[in-house]
Design an enzyme around this catalytic site. Structure first.
Site: not given
Length: 325
Positions: A187, A159
């Protein structure tokens, strides 16, 4: 002097596992002086594919690769493991509810956690990427009663990399000039990619970015990046996920320290008002293999609302599998 390092990989015949094993065997994590021994774990139905991967590893003649063990027994894979990459998780199948997936994967990670506690090195570092990775990390560390919770992190580096890629293109600068990006939370599509403390070429990132683009474009682009890859590729991220796993483990194991922070999912103990006993992505500093949450940042009202949204999702996930904690 070179040393021998035992690395276990779960889901080793999957797409991420396949992208990961050859880079580890080539010394991409520990360099060319140490020897890595790979312990590749799969379910029984994937052992044929795993045997083929072992053959390919043999044929590569990597100078940094020691022995390779393929197995469907966690006790064998995790025995004396120094590092563990938990890439494998049960995928969501057609007609399956998210709650069913949470329950099924939680059972797997609870079992893996118990086994790690019994047979792995007491200093083992376990990086968990199998989704839902934050909650799977919580389950694993909760069941590995012989190990410290600091032995476990959930992977957030992918990410971070996605954030930097998007900002790099928007600002027309190399991604290497972007620092102190923060990923907060889960996540998932609720993660919050915070640029309020980031720098671009040494300047505050938010001085270079329009607020409207930040809220309407940038945040959704990061949150939905995984789905976008699936739409274009027809499969989920594999090479980029494997690359991020190596990057995060390399930062975690670094012998030196850094004044800059990275983002990793670690067990909360109440920082920023986040419920304790959640595995939550925070800004962390690392030094000599230890992680320290950066706990003194000023958080604006909008950012706090985004952080709390991700926290709420993680609380719901935790409550669904609390009987396994």
């Amino acid at each position: 002097m070179s040393k021998s390092i035992n690395i276990a990989i779960t889901g080793a015949a999957g797409r991420i596992g396949y992208a990961l094993v050859f880079r580890l065997a080539n010394g991409d994590l520990f360099g060319t002086h140490d020897v890595v021994n790979l312990r590749l774990l799969e379910v029984p139905s994937a052992m044929k594919s795993l045997h083929g991967i072992q053959m390919e590893l043999d044929d590569c003649n990597f100078t940094t690769l020691g022995d390779v063990v393929i197995t469907d027994e966690p006790e064998v894979a995790f025995g004396d493991a120094d590092y563990v990459f938990m890439m494998g998780a049960k995928p969501r199948l057609k007609g399956m509810e998210r709650s069913d997936l949470l329950q099924d994967n939680a059972k797997i990670f609870a079992s893996h956690g118990r086994t790690l506690g019994k047979v792995a090195s007491k200093d083992v570092k376990v990086l968990i990427a199998g989704n839902p990775s934050n909650t799977n990390t919580l389950v694993a560390l909760s069941n590995a009663v012989e190990l410290n919770s600091t032995n476990f992190t959930g992977m957030m580096q992918l990410d971070v990399n996605r954030c930097k890629s998007i900002v790099s293109k928007h600002c027309g600068v190399p991604h290497t000039t972007i620092n102190d990006v923060i990923i907060w939370g889960n996540h998932s599509s609720t993660l919050y990619p915070d640029l309020n403390h980031a720098q671009v070429k040494g300047f505050p990132a938010m001085d270079l970015i329009d607020d409207d683009w930040y809220v309407k474009d940038y945040i959704p682009l990061v949150q939905d990046r995984g789905h976008s890859v699936i739409e274009w590729l027809g499969a989920s991220s594999a090479a980029s996920a494997a690359n991020a796993a190596i990057q995060q483990m390399k930062m975690w194991t670094g012998k030196g320290g850094s004044q800059r922070w990275e983002s990793m999912a670690v067990l909360s103990s109440g920082q920023y008002g986040i419920d304790s006993d959640l595995v939550f992505s925070f800004p962390v500093r690392h030094a000599r293999g230890e992680l320290f949450i950066v706990d003194d940042l000023d958080i604006d009202e909008y950012s706090l609302s985004m952080i709390k949204l991700s926290e709420s999702e993680l609380i719901l996930e935790r409550d669904e599998i609390k009987h396994l904690l």
